[in-house]
Design a protein around this motif. Structure first.
Motif, PDB file in Angstrom:
ATOM      1  N   LEU A   1      64.473  74.697 -58.229  1.00  0.00           N
ATOM      2  CA  LEU A   1      64.902  76.044 -57.854  1.00  0.00           C
ATOM      3  C   LEU A   1      63.870  76.717 -56.950  1.00  0.00           C
ATOM      4  O   LEU A   1      64.215  77.308 -55.921  1.00  0.00           O
ATOM      5  N   GLY A   2      62.609  76.616 -57.315  1.00  0.00           N
ATOM      6  CA  GLY A   2      61.549  77.219 -56.498  1.00  0.00           C
ATOM      7  C   GLY A   2      61.478  76.612 -55.110  1.00  0.00           C
ATOM      8  O   GLY A   2      61.344  77.324 -54.118  1.00  0.00           O
ATOM      9  N   TRP A   3      61.588  75.294 -55.037  1.00  0.00           N
ATOM     10  CA  TRP A   3      61.550  74.632 -53.738  1.00  0.00           C
ATOM     11  C   TRP A   3      62.790  74.961 -52.916  1.00  0.00           C
ATOM     12  O   TRP A   3      62.711  75.120 -51.700  1.00  0.00           O
ATOM     13  N   ALA A   4      63.935  75.089 -53.581  1.00  0.00           N
ATOM     14  CA  ALA A   4      65.167  75.437 -52.867  1.00  0.00           C
ATOM     15  C   ALA A   4      65.071  76.848 -52.295  1.00  0.00           C
ATOM     16  O   ALA A   4      65.459  77.088 -51.148  1.00  0.00           O
ATOM     17  N   VAL A   5      64.548  77.773 -53.086  1.00  0.00           N
ATOM     18  CA  VAL A   5      64.362  79.148 -52.589  1.00  0.00           C
ATOM     19  C   VAL A   5      63.448  79.135 -51.369  1.00  0.00           C
ATOM     20  O   VAL A   5      63.721  79.785 -50.360  1.00  0.00           O
ATOM     21  N   ALA A   6      62.369  78.387 -51.464  1.00  0.00           N
ATOM     22  CA  ALA A   6      61.398  78.353 -50.362  1.00  0.00           C
ATOM     23  C   ALA A   6      61.981  77.761 -49.089  1.00  0.00           C
ATOM     24  O   ALA A   6      61.575  78.129 -47.990  1.00  0.00           O
ATOM     25  N   GLN A   7      62.961  76.868 -49.211  1.00  0.00           N
ATOM     26  CA  GLN A   7      63.506  76.181 -48.044  1.00  0.00           C
ATOM     27  C   GLN A   7      64.819  76.778 -47.532  1.00  0.00           C
ATOM     28  O   GLN A   7      65.356  76.300 -46.546  1.00  0.00           O
ATOM     29  N   THR A   8      65.354  77.804 -48.204  1.00  0.00           N
ATOM     30  CA  THR A   8      66.631  78.381 -47.786  1.00  0.00           C
ATOM     31  C   THR A   8      66.438  79.832 -47.339  1.00  0.00           C
ATOM     32  O   THR A   8      65.331  80.364 -47.343  1.00  0.00           O
ATOM     33  N   TYR A   9      67.534  80.455 -47.013  1.00  0.00           N
ATOM     34  CA  TYR A   9      67.489  81.847 -46.553  1.00  0.00           C
ATOM     35  C   TYR A   9      66.956  82.789 -47.632  1.00  0.00           C
ATOM     36  O   TYR A   9      66.460  83.870 -47.324  1.00  0.00           O
ATOM     37  N   LEU A  10      67.052  82.413 -48.900  1.00  0.00           N
ATOM     38  CA  LEU A  10      66.498  83.251 -49.966  1.00  0.00           C
ATOM     39  C   LEU A  10      64.978  83.387 -49.840  1.00  0.00           C
ATOM     40  O   LEU A  10      64.399  84.362 -50.304  1.00  0.00           O
ATOM     41  N   GLY A  11      64.364  82.411 -49.209  1.00  0.00           N
ATOM     42  CA  GLY A  11      62.922  82.454 -48.995  1.00  0.00           C
ATOM     43  C   GLY A  11      62.490  83.591 -48.082  1.00  0.00           C
ATOM     44  O   GLY A  11      61.329  84.008 -48.101  1.00  0.00           O
ATOM     45  N   ASP A  12      63.416  84.110 -47.286  1.00  0.00           N
ATOM     46  CA  ASP A  12      63.094  85.242 -46.403  1.00  0.00           C
ATOM     47  C   ASP A  12      62.586  86.444 -47.198  1.00  0.00           C
ATOM     48  O   ASP A  12      61.742  87.199 -46.720  1.00  0.00           O
ATOM     49  N   ILE A  13      63.089  86.594 -48.412  1.00  0.00           N
ATOM     50  CA  ILE A  13      62.661  87.710 -49.260  1.00  0.00           C
ATOM     51  C   ILE A  13      61.156  87.656 -49.503  1.00  0.00           C
ATOM     52  O   ILE A  13      60.478  88.675 -49.547  1.00  0.00           O
ATOM     53  N   PHE A  14      60.628  86.420 -49.637  1.00  0.00           N
ATOM     54  CA  PHE A  14      59.207  86.220 -49.920  1.00  0.00           C
ATOM     55  C   PHE A  14      58.414  85.825 -48.678  1.00  0.00           C
ATOM     56  O   PHE A  14      57.263  85.411 -48.780  1.00  0.00           O
ATOM     57  N   HIS A  15      59.054  85.908 -47.523  1.00  0.00           N
ATOM     58  CA  HIS A  15      58.449  85.533 -46.242  1.00  0.00           C
ATOM     59  C   HIS A  15      58.140  84.041 -46.165  1.00  0.00           C
ATOM     60  O   HIS A  15      57.182  83.637 -45.511  1.00  0.00           O
ATOM     61  N   PHE A  16      58.959  83.228 -46.862  1.00  0.00           N
ATOM     62  CA  PHE A  16      58.821  81.788 -46.762  1.00  0.00           C
ATOM     63  C   PHE A  16      59.521  81.304 -45.507  1.00  0.00           C
ATOM     64  O   PHE A  16      60.430  81.958 -44.995  1.00  0.00           O
ATOM     65  N   VAL A  17      59.100  80.151 -45.039  1.00  0.00           N
ATOM     66  CA  VAL A  17      59.655  79.533 -43.843  1.00  0.00           C
ATOM     67  C   VAL A  17      59.983  78.088 -44.190  1.00  0.00           C
ATOM     68  O   VAL A  17      59.148  77.409 -44.790  1.00  0.00           O
ATOM     69  N   PRO A  18      61.175  77.601 -43.835  1.00  0.00           N
ATOM     70  CA  PRO A  18      61.468  76.186 -44.107  1.00  0.00           C
ATOM     71  C   PRO A  18      60.420  75.284 -43.453  1.00  0.00           C
ATOM     72  O   PRO A  18      60.040  75.474 -42.295  1.00  0.00           O
ATOM     73  N   LEU A  19      59.937  74.315 -44.211  1.00  0.00           N
ATOM     74  CA  LEU A  19      58.891  73.429 -43.717  1.00  0.00           C
ATOM     75  C   LEU A  19      59.488  72.215 -43.016  1.00  0.00           C
ATOM     76  O   LEU A  19      60.564  71.738 -43.396  1.00  0.00           O
ATOM     77  N   PRO A  20      58.777  71.696 -42.031  1.00  0.00           N
ATOM     78  CA  PRO A  20      59.230  70.449 -41.413  1.00  0.00           C
ATOM     79  C   PRO A  20      59.110  69.295 -42.420  1.00  0.00           C
ATOM     80  O   PRO A  20      58.337  69.365 -43.373  1.00  0.00           O
ATOM     81  N   THR A  21      59.871  68.247 -42.180  1.00  0.00           N
ATOM     82  CA  THR A  21      59.912  67.106 -43.101  1.00  0.00           C
ATOM     83  C   THR A  21      58.531  66.523 -43.360  1.00  0.00           C
ATOM     84  O   THR A  21      58.190  66.195 -44.502  1.00  0.00           O
ATOM     85  N   TYR A  22      57.704  66.386 -42.324  1.00  0.00           N
ATOM     86  CA  TYR A  22      56.377  65.793 -42.513  1.00  0.00           C
ATOM     87  C   TYR A  22      55.524  66.628 -43.461  1.00  0.00           C
ATOM     88  O   TYR A  22      54.770  66.086 -44.265  1.00  0.00           O
ATOM     89  N   ALA A  23      55.639  67.943 -43.398  1.00  0.00           N
ATOM     90  CA  ALA A  23      54.869  68.801 -44.302  1.00  0.00           C
ATOM     91  C   ALA A  23      55.420  68.697 -45.722  1.00  0.00           C
ATOM     92  O   ALA A  23      54.657  68.627 -46.688  1.00  0.00           O
ATOM     93  N   PHE A  24      56.723  68.685 -45.846  1.00  0.00           N
ATOM     94  CA  PHE A  24      57.383  68.557 -47.143  1.00  0.00           C
ATOM     95  C   PHE A  24      56.965  67.256 -47.821  1.00  0.00           C
ATOM     96  O   PHE A  24      56.583  67.240 -49.000  1.00  0.00           O
ATOM     97  N   MET A  25      57.009  66.153 -47.100  1.00  0.00           N
ATOM     98  CA  MET A  25      56.635  64.852 -47.648  1.00  0.00           C
ATOM     99  C   MET A  25      55.134  64.803 -47.983  1.00  0.00           C
ATOM    100  O   MET A  25      54.736  64.190 -48.975  1.00  0.00           O
TER     101      MET A  25
END
Length: 119
Positions: free
Chosen positions: A63-87
């Motif tokens: 759930l936390g990772w999904a929030v960080a990678q989706t539009y819900l992350g905008d609330i916390f100023h998160f930005v979807p990460l590129p695949t290389y960073a995620f891995m």
């Protein structure tokens, strides 16, 4: 230190991606370290967690990772990460947990901690 170095110096991430990566790594390590420190045995192989523990930690991280990678992350100023960073974050979490297991084994081998058995 490894996460900070990787996100800031290697990937040269700005505020949003850095905050997102730091959050994701911190959430996963804090949730999954429970499996390592809860038993003297090897987690998942020689000691299985209870179903509620397993599913609650998995749900929290997913759930936390999904929030960080989706539009819900905008609330916390998160930005979807590129695949290389995620891995890379997944790899860092695994390395961290392996290191915790190594230190745990060293501690129990060298510390004068009596073994207690509860029925």
């Amino acid at each position: 230190f490894a996460t900070f170095f990787l996100l800031y110096f290697v990937f040269r991430m700005g505020d949003g991606p850095f905050q997102t990566g730091w959050f994701m790594e911190s959430l996963a390590t804090q949730a999954f370290v429970i499996y390592v420190i809860r038993t003297r045995k090897l987690p998942f192989i020689k000691s299985r967690p209870s179903a509620p523990l397993f599913w609650s930690t998995m749900a929290a991280v997913i759930l936390g990772w999904a929030v960080a990678q989706t539009y819900l992350g905008d609330i916390f100023h998160f930005v979807p990460l590129p695949t290389y960073a995620f891995m890379s974050i997944i790899a860092l979490v695994i390395v961290y947990l392996v290191n915790v297991e190594i230190v745990k084994r060293w501690f129990y081998r060298n510390a004068a901690v009596p073994v207690t058995v509860t029925p």
